[in-house]
Design a protein around this motif. Structure first.
Motif, PDB file in Angstrom:
ATOM      1  N   CYS A  31      -6.882   3.710  -8.817  1.00  0.00           N
ATOM      2  CA  CYS A  31      -8.276   3.521  -9.225  1.00  0.00           C
ATOM      3  C   CYS A  31      -9.087   4.678  -8.625  1.00  0.00           C
ATOM      4  CB  CYS A  31      -8.793   2.155  -8.788  1.00  0.00           C
ATOM      5  SG  CYS A  31      -8.913   1.953  -6.993  1.00  0.00           S
TER       6      CYS A  31
ATOM      7  N   HIS B  61       0.855  -1.191   0.000  1.00  0.00           N
ATOM      8  CA  HIS B  61       0.000   0.000   0.000  1.00  0.00           C
ATOM      9  C   HIS B  61       0.886   1.233   0.000  1.00  0.00           C
ATOM     10  CE1 HIS B  61      -3.891  -1.950   0.732  1.00  0.00           C
ATOM     11  NE2 HIS B  61      -3.148  -2.875   1.309  1.00  0.00           N
TER      12      HIS B  61
ATOM     13  N   SER C 171      -0.501  -0.199  -4.467  1.00  0.00           N
ATOM     14  CA  SER C 171      -1.865   0.280  -4.666  1.00  0.00           C
ATOM     15  C   SER C 171      -1.959   1.610  -3.928  1.00  0.00           C
ATOM     16  CB  SER C 171      -2.867  -0.722  -4.085  1.00  0.00           C
ATOM     17  OG  SER C 171      -4.161  -0.163  -4.069  1.00  0.00           O
TER      18      SER C 171
ATOM     19  N   ALA D  52      -3.087  -4.509  -8.660  1.00  0.00           N
ATOM     20  CA  ALA D  52      -1.698  -4.504  -8.193  1.00  0.00           C
ATOM     21  C   ALA D  52      -1.225  -5.926  -7.902  1.00  0.00           C
ATOM     22  CB  ALA D  52      -1.556  -3.621  -6.956  1.00  0.00           C
TER      23      ALA D  52
ATOM     24  N   SER E 245      -7.735  -1.098  -7.295  1.00  0.00           N
ATOM     25  CA  SER E 245      -6.296  -1.079  -7.560  1.00  0.00           C
ATOM     26  C   SER E 245      -5.574  -2.191  -6.811  1.00  0.00           C
ATOM     27  CB  SER E 245      -5.698   0.278  -7.192  1.00  0.00           C
ATOM     28  OG  SER E 245      -5.951   0.587  -5.834  1.00  0.00           O
ATOM     29  N   GLN E 246      -6.134  -2.651  -5.696  1.00  0.00           N
ATOM     30  CA  GLN E 246      -5.488  -3.714  -4.938  1.00  0.00           C
ATOM     31  C   GLN E 246      -5.472  -5.022  -5.731  1.00  0.00           C
ATOM     32  OE1 GLN E 246      -6.588  -3.912  -0.719  1.00  0.00           O
ATOM     33  NE2 GLN E 246      -7.479  -1.860  -0.957  1.00  0.00           N
TER      34      GLN E 246
END
Length: 106
Positions: free
Chosen positions: A65, A5, A88, A75, A71-72
């Motif tokens: 995103c 993250h 992400s 990613a 996005s996670q």
């Protein structure tokens, strides 16, 4: 391989210091065209093959995103494709636009 993250302030520091980073935005094309992180590339099913063939695998890769959820998954998938340093963006473009409007482009 998995992703990490990244908070918006850290990304802004990287951009301020001109760090080598690949930015991809997975939002819909209209949203991307309206506004995106400066330097980001729109990544979708059409551009994916070219991106996988041409993007540097060792350079940090940040996935953006809307709110930091989609996005996670993206990613994680990109990490499985051989990208070694994938992030992400927490809060997504919504948080980015609020906190760092100086880094929003069209």
């Amino acid at each position: 391989m998995s992703f990490k993250h990244l908070d918006t302030d850290t990304l802004a520091q990287w951009l301020d210091h001109e760090e080598e980073v690949t930015l991809v935005d997975i939002r819909d094309p209209v949203s991307f065209a309206d506004a995106h992180v400066v330097g980001a590339t729109h990544l979708d099913n059409v551009s994916l093959t070219h991106f996988l063939e041409s993007a540097p695998k060792q350079q940090p890769l940040v996935v953006v995103c809307y709110h930091g959820h989609s996005s996670q998954g993206a990613a994680g998938w990109l990490a499985e494709q051989g990208f070694s340093d994938v992030y992400s963006l927490d809060g997504g473009f919504t948080a980015w636009q609020q906190r760092h409007p100086e880094w929003v482009g069209q």
